[in-house]
Design a protein around this motif. Structure first.
Motif, mmCIF file in Angstrom:
data_model
loop_
_atom_site.group_PDB
_atom_site.id
_atom_site.type_symbol
_atom_site.label_atom_id
_atom_site.label_comp_id
_atom_site.label_asym_id
_atom_site.label_seq_id
_atom_site.Cartn_x
_atom_site.Cartn_y
_atom_site.Cartn_z
ATOM 1 N N SER A 29 118.477 71.344 56.416
ATOM 2 C CA SER A 29 119.675 72.104 56.036
ATOM 3 C C SER A 29 119.367 73.600 56.007
ATOM 4 O O SER A 29 120.244 74.436 56.209
ATOM 5 N N TYR A 57 120.892 63.513 59.799
ATOM 6 C CA TYR A 57 120.829 64.920 59.400
ATOM 7 C C TYR A 57 121.028 65.841 60.612
ATOM 8 O O TYR A 57 121.660 66.892 60.507
ATOM 9 N N ASP A 60 124.463 67.163 61.825
ATOM 10 C CA ASP A 60 125.110 68.286 61.135
ATOM 11 C C ASP A 60 124.938 69.624 61.862
ATOM 12 O O ASP A 60 125.694 70.563 61.617
#
Length: 202
Positions: A29, A57, A60
Motif C-alpha cells: 500500500s 493486493y 489495487d
C-alpha cells in the motif's frame, strides 16, 4: 515501512501466514508498483494463501508495467503459481476496462499477453491447461477461439470436454473455429464439435 519490512521478515521466518499477509499488504500500500520485486518473490512462495493474498493486493495498483511483469513471471513459473496467476487474470477480466487492457497488452514487440496465455494451453499439466482455458474464456478475445478449438483435437477426453465447455461458454461466434478443426479432431472431439454446432444452431 521499516516496521512492516521487519514484521514481514520475522513472520516469514516464523511461518505466520496472517502476519506475513498483513505486513505485505502494508508494504504494498506504501510502495505500490515500486514493490514489484517483493510481489514477484511472494508469487514463488510455497504458501498458496500467501500467493493469492499477494495477487489480491496487487489488484489495487495494477497497471501495464505490473501486468507485463506478472505475465512474464507466469510464463516461467512452476505449476502452482502459474495456476494462481492465470486464475487472477481471469478474475481481473470481470472488470471490462481491465479485460480490454489485458487483451491489447504487448509483453514485448510482436508478443501479446494473449499469446503468452494461449501458450499455456499446450502445457502438459491439466490444471495449467484448465486455468489458461478459463482465463481465455473470461478475456473473451475472438482471436483466441481457434486456440481453444484446438483442444478438441486431443486424445484425452478430459481435454476435449474442457474445450467443449469453454467454447460453449464463449460469448461470440464459435462456429468458424469449430468447423476448422472438425476434420482433424479426435473421435471424441468430432462428437463435441457436432454438439457445439447443434447447440449454437450453426
Amino acid at each position: 515501512e521499516a516496521a512492516s519490512t521487519d514484521l514481514l521478515k520475522k513472520a516469514t521466518q516464523a511461518g505466520k501466514v496472517q502476519s506475513r499477509n498483513a505486513a505485505l499488504q502494508i508494504l504494498l500500500s506504501i510502495k505500490k508498483e515500486d514493490g514489484l520485486k517483493l510481489v514477484l518473490k511472494a508469487l514463488h512462495d510455497d504458501s498458496k494463501e500467501y500467493r493469492n493474498a499477494t495477487l489480491t493486493y496487487v489488484s489495487d495498483f495494477v497497471n501495464d508495467r505490473v501486468y507485463i511483469a506478472l505475465i512474464k513471471a507466469m510464463n516461467k513459473a512452476k505449476t502452482d503459481p502459474k495456476v494462481d496467476m492465470l486464475n487472477w487474470l481471469a478474475n481481473q477480466s470481470r472488470n471490462l476496462a481491465e479485460r480490454d487492457n489485458i487483451r491489447k497488452l504487448l509483453i514485448k514487440p510482436r508478443l501479446t499477453a494473449m499469446q503468452v496465455i494461449c501458450k499455456q494451453l499446450n502445457n502438459s499439466n491439466f490444471e495449467v491447461k484448465e486455468a489458461a482455458t478459463w482465463a481465455l474464456v473470461k478475456l473473451n478475445d475472438p482471436q483466441t477461439l481457434l486456440d481453444l478449438a484446438e483442444l478438441l483435437k486431443s486424445s484425452d477426453i478430459k481435454v476435449v470436454l474442457l474445450g467443449q465447455q469453454a467454447l460453449a461458454s464463449f460469448n461470440g461466434d464459435i462456429a468458424p473455429s469449430v468447423v476448422a478443426v472438425l476434420n482433424s479432431a479426435s473421435d471424441a472431439g468430432k462428437v463435441a464439435c457436432i454438439q457445439l454446432l447443434a447447440t449454437r444452431k450453426s
